[in-house]
Design a protein around this motif. Structure first.
Motif, PDB file in Angstrom:
ATOM      1  N   LYS A 178      42.653  18.470 -15.291  1.00 18.70           N
ATOM      2  CA  LYS A 178      41.781  18.637 -14.136  1.00 18.70           C
ATOM      3  C   LYS A 178      42.038  20.012 -13.534  1.00 18.70           C
ATOM      4  CE  LYS A 178      40.335  16.142  -9.992  1.00 18.70           C
ATOM      5  NZ  LYS A 178      40.538  14.900  -9.225  1.00 18.70           N
ATOM      6  N   CYS A 215      30.280  22.573  -3.997  1.00 22.23           N
ATOM      7  CA  CYS A 215      31.034  21.322  -4.074  1.00 22.23           C
ATOM      8  C   CYS A 215      32.102  21.268  -2.985  1.00 22.23           C
ATOM      9  CB  CYS A 215      31.669  21.173  -5.453  1.00 22.23           C
ATOM     10  SG  CYS A 215      32.761  19.743  -5.608  1.00 22.23           S
ATOM     11  N   VAL A 222      38.285  18.322 -16.171  1.00 22.36           N
ATOM     12  CA  VAL A 222      37.416  17.836 -15.109  1.00 22.36           C
ATOM     13  C   VAL A 222      37.384  18.932 -14.046  1.00 22.36           C
ATOM     14  CG1 VAL A 222      37.184  16.092 -13.300  1.00 22.36           C
ATOM     15  CG2 VAL A 222      38.020  15.434 -15.568  1.00 22.36           C
ATOM     16  N   GLN A 223      36.190  19.327 -13.620  1.00 25.77           N
ATOM     17  CA  GLN A 223      36.057  20.384 -12.625  1.00 25.77           C
ATOM     18  C   GLN A 223      35.882  19.779 -11.237  1.00 25.77           C
ATOM     19  OE1 GLN A 223      36.248  23.846 -13.208  1.00 25.77           O
ATOM     20  NE2 GLN A 223      37.022  23.052 -15.147  1.00 25.77           N
ATOM     21  N   ALA A 224      36.674  20.267 -10.299  1.00 25.82           N
ATOM     22  CA  ALA A 224      36.601  19.785  -8.926  1.00 25.82           C
ATOM     23  C   ALA A 224      36.806  20.978  -7.992  1.00 25.82           C
ATOM     24  CB  ALA A 224      37.670  18.721  -8.680  1.00 25.82           C
ATOM     25  N   LYS A 250      34.989  16.015  -7.291  1.00 21.04           N
ATOM     26  CA  LYS A 250      34.419  16.509  -8.545  1.00 21.04           C
ATOM     27  C   LYS A 250      33.065  17.168  -8.323  1.00 21.04           C
ATOM     28  CE  LYS A 250      36.600  12.829 -11.127  1.00 21.04           C
ATOM     29  NZ  LYS A 250      36.381  11.445 -11.488  1.00 21.04           N
ATOM     30  N   LYS A 288      29.298  17.950  -9.034  1.00 14.40           N
ATOM     31  CA  LYS A 288      28.143  17.231  -9.561  1.00 14.40           C
ATOM     32  C   LYS A 288      27.508  18.097 -10.640  1.00 14.40           C
ATOM     33  CE  LYS A 288      27.045  14.568  -5.443  1.00 14.40           C
ATOM     34  NZ  LYS A 288      26.051  14.245  -4.403  1.00 14.40           N
ATOM     35  N   GLU A 341      32.170  18.360  -0.262  1.00 16.53           N
ATOM     36  CA  GLU A 341      33.287  17.404  -0.203  1.00 16.53           C
ATOM     37  C   GLU A 341      33.947  17.389   1.169  1.00 16.53           C
ATOM     38  OE1 GLU A 341      34.386  15.031  -2.153  1.00 16.53           O
ATOM     39  OE2 GLU A 341      33.029  15.386  -3.815  1.00 16.53           O
ATOM     40  N   VAL A 397      41.123  22.106 -10.018  1.00 12.87           N
ATOM     41  CA  VAL A 397      40.549  22.019  -8.675  1.00 12.87           C
ATOM     42  C   VAL A 397      40.564  23.415  -8.061  1.00 12.87           C
ATOM     43  CG1 VAL A 397      40.582  20.840  -6.450  1.00 12.87           C
ATOM     44  CG2 VAL A 397      41.537  19.699  -8.470  1.00 12.87           C
TER      45      VAL A 397
END
Length: 140
Positions: free
Chosen positions: A86, A55, A9-11, A45, A47, A59, A88
């Protein structure tokens, strides 16, 4: 064959800082997320079709109400979250304007000196970002 559960998961987020309006000392912004009852750096995360820098700024604005000016790239943190890897991506970011308003994701923020911020962070992995920020700002 890899499954979609193997794809991280990219954040993205920021270690948001400012100079105290009271004494000019460095302060870091931490956000309290009632869903997790934790203190962390603002992040979220990506979009679809959004890059990590965009992002991170979005955020910060959504979670803190502040406009961030991105500075140095900080370490990327990698950890499992809800059974998936994940990643970040973080930046140092100066808060240039804005004001906090409580919202669904974040009910409180704190502006703290670096040592107090490091101690208040819930996740030990987030504490390394405080040290990385101080190094990026040449304060270590």
């Amino acid at each position: 064959m890899s499954s979609s559960n193997d794809i991280p998961v990219q954040a993205a987020g920021c270690v948001l800082w400012r100079r105290s309006p009271m004494d000019g000392e460095l302060e870091l912004c931490l956000v309290h997320r009632p869903k997790y009852d934790d203190w962390s750096h603002p992040k979220g995360k990506l979009k679809r079709d959004e890059d990590a820098r965009t992002c991170a700024v979005r955020e910060v604005a959504e979670e803190t109400g502040y406009t961030a000016r991105l500075g140095a790239r900080l370490p990327t943190l990698r950890y499992p979250a809800q059974g998936r890897p994940k990643e970040v991506h973080y930046w140092a970011a100066e808060a240039v304007s804005g004001a906090f308003t409580s919202n669904d994701e974040v009910d409180r923020i704190l502006w703290l000196p670096p040592t107090a911020a490091r101690n208040r962070l819930t996740q030990p992995r987030d504490r390394t970002l405080v040290d990385a920020l101080l190094a990026a700002l040449h304060l270590t």
